[in-house]
Enzyme design. Structure first.
Site, PDB file in Angstrom:
ATOM      1  N   SER A 131      -1.805 -20.750  -8.012  1.00  0.00           N
ATOM      2  CA  SER A 131      -2.742 -21.395  -8.926  1.00  0.00           C
ATOM      3  C   SER A 131      -4.115 -21.393  -8.284  1.00  0.00           C
ATOM      4  O   SER A 131      -4.247 -21.241  -7.061  1.00  0.00           O
ATOM      5  CB  SER A 131      -2.305 -22.838  -9.191  1.00  0.00           C
ATOM      6  N   TYR A 189       1.437 -30.907  -6.586  1.00  0.00           N
ATOM      7  CA  TYR A 189       1.091 -29.595  -7.123  1.00  0.00           C
ATOM      8  C   TYR A 189       0.227 -28.834  -6.126  1.00  0.00           C
ATOM      9  O   TYR A 189       0.480 -27.653  -5.836  1.00  0.00           O
ATOM     10  CB  TYR A 189       0.364 -29.761  -8.460  1.00  0.00           C
ATOM     11  N   LYS A 235       1.379 -25.381  -4.333  1.00  0.00           N
ATOM     12  CA  LYS A 235       0.642 -24.151  -4.634  1.00  0.00           C
ATOM     13  C   LYS A 235      -0.060 -23.605  -3.395  1.00  0.00           C
ATOM     14  O   LYS A 235      -0.170 -22.383  -3.231  1.00  0.00           O
ATOM     15  CB  LYS A 235      -0.330 -24.379  -5.783  1.00  0.00           C
TER      16      LYS A 235
END
Length: 281
Positions: free
Chosen positions: A150, A163, A167
């Site tokens: 991401s 997250y 990532k």
């Protein structure tokens, strides 16, 4: 005129995890349009079957297999690999994409949610590599391993620490694998995808409950609005991803403007040893 991606991937076999919605479903649709044979994996059986039925009903009528898979379980991913190789004899492209989201202050996100994100978003990719790469190496022919990270794998964010952590970890895992394939002299291309805003339900699905602080729900709603209003469609995203992979790129950046706008300031901050500054709005 046939695209480079169609010339590179047409007739080959792809395994895509997290294929029942969002980015994964977009990648599956585009791969089918390129003439690929597909093995689609997800834990959501009904949604996965619906995507497969949709693809089979298109004019190209691709060969599509579905395997309900818990990517956090090594045995489940081994079973996915066994199914793919039994059905098609080889896997040319592995796309590790399955992932989940959590929002909130890092110390308030429940331990079980942290654990789930680490097991799925990182462990799921590790399991994919462990199940497929040895077979790719043994076959000794051209192949691709693609890990979906991401823009958040380069630019950490408050209120979504799990997250950011996973990532960033995906980026490190992918770069390490790239070096290892070069050390082996293997004909396996490794790529990392760094999506920006893509139209999906990821933030809506992870929206915090009513008991969360208003800044948490507000941030979640803001990200979902950005996704809805400014994001690429999954199909637009997939077209850019496959085009860049076909060109042989390690860094697959579907929205370079976003990265070019934000990354230089972060690089200067690190090199200058400047304390991170929170910029909102």
């Amino acid at each position: 005129m046939t695209s480079l991606a169609a010339r590179v991937f047409g007739g080959r076999t792809a395994v895509i995890t997290g294929a029942s919605s969002g980015i994964g479903a977009g990648l599956a649709r585009h791969a089918a349009g390129l003439g690929m044979k597909l093995v689609l994996a997800d834990i959501a059986a009904e949604r996965l079957a619906a995507v497969a039925d949709e693809l089979r009903a298109t004019d190209t009528r691709p060969e599509v297999e579905t395997v309900v898979t818990d990517v956090a379980d090594p045995a489940s991913v081994d079973a996915l690999a066994d199914h793919a190789y039994t059905r098609f004899g080889a896997v040319d492209l592995l796309v590790n994409n399955a992932g989940i989201m959590a929002m909130g202050y890092s110390w308030e996100i429940p331990a079980e949610r942290w654990d789930a994100m680490l097991r799925i978003n990182i462990g799921g990719y590790v399991n994919g590599i462990r199940s497929f790469v040895p077979r790719m190496l043994e076959r000794g022919e051209r192949a691709w391993v693609v890990n979906v990270s991401s823009i958040g794998g380069l630019l950490p964010s408050p209120l979504m620490a799990p997250y950011s952590v996973t990532k960033f970890g995906t980026l490190a895992l992918t770069e390490s694998l790239h070096y290892e394939m070069r050390m082996k002299g293997a004909p396996i291309q490794v790529s990392v995808v760094t999506p920006g805003a893509v139209k999906s339900e990821i933030f809506r699905a992870a929206r915090p409950g009513a008991d969360q602080a208003p800044e948490v729900t507000g941030f979640s709603d803001h990200l979902q609005t950005m996704s809805d209003e400014r994001g690429l469609t999954p199909e637009e995203h997939a077209e850019r991803v496959f085009a860049q992979i076909a060109e042989g790129k390690f860094w697959v950046v579907p929205q370079p403007d976003t990265l070019h706008e934000a990354l230089p300031a972060r690089t200067d901050m690190i090199l200058g040893q400047v304390d991170p500054e929170l910029r909102l709005g």
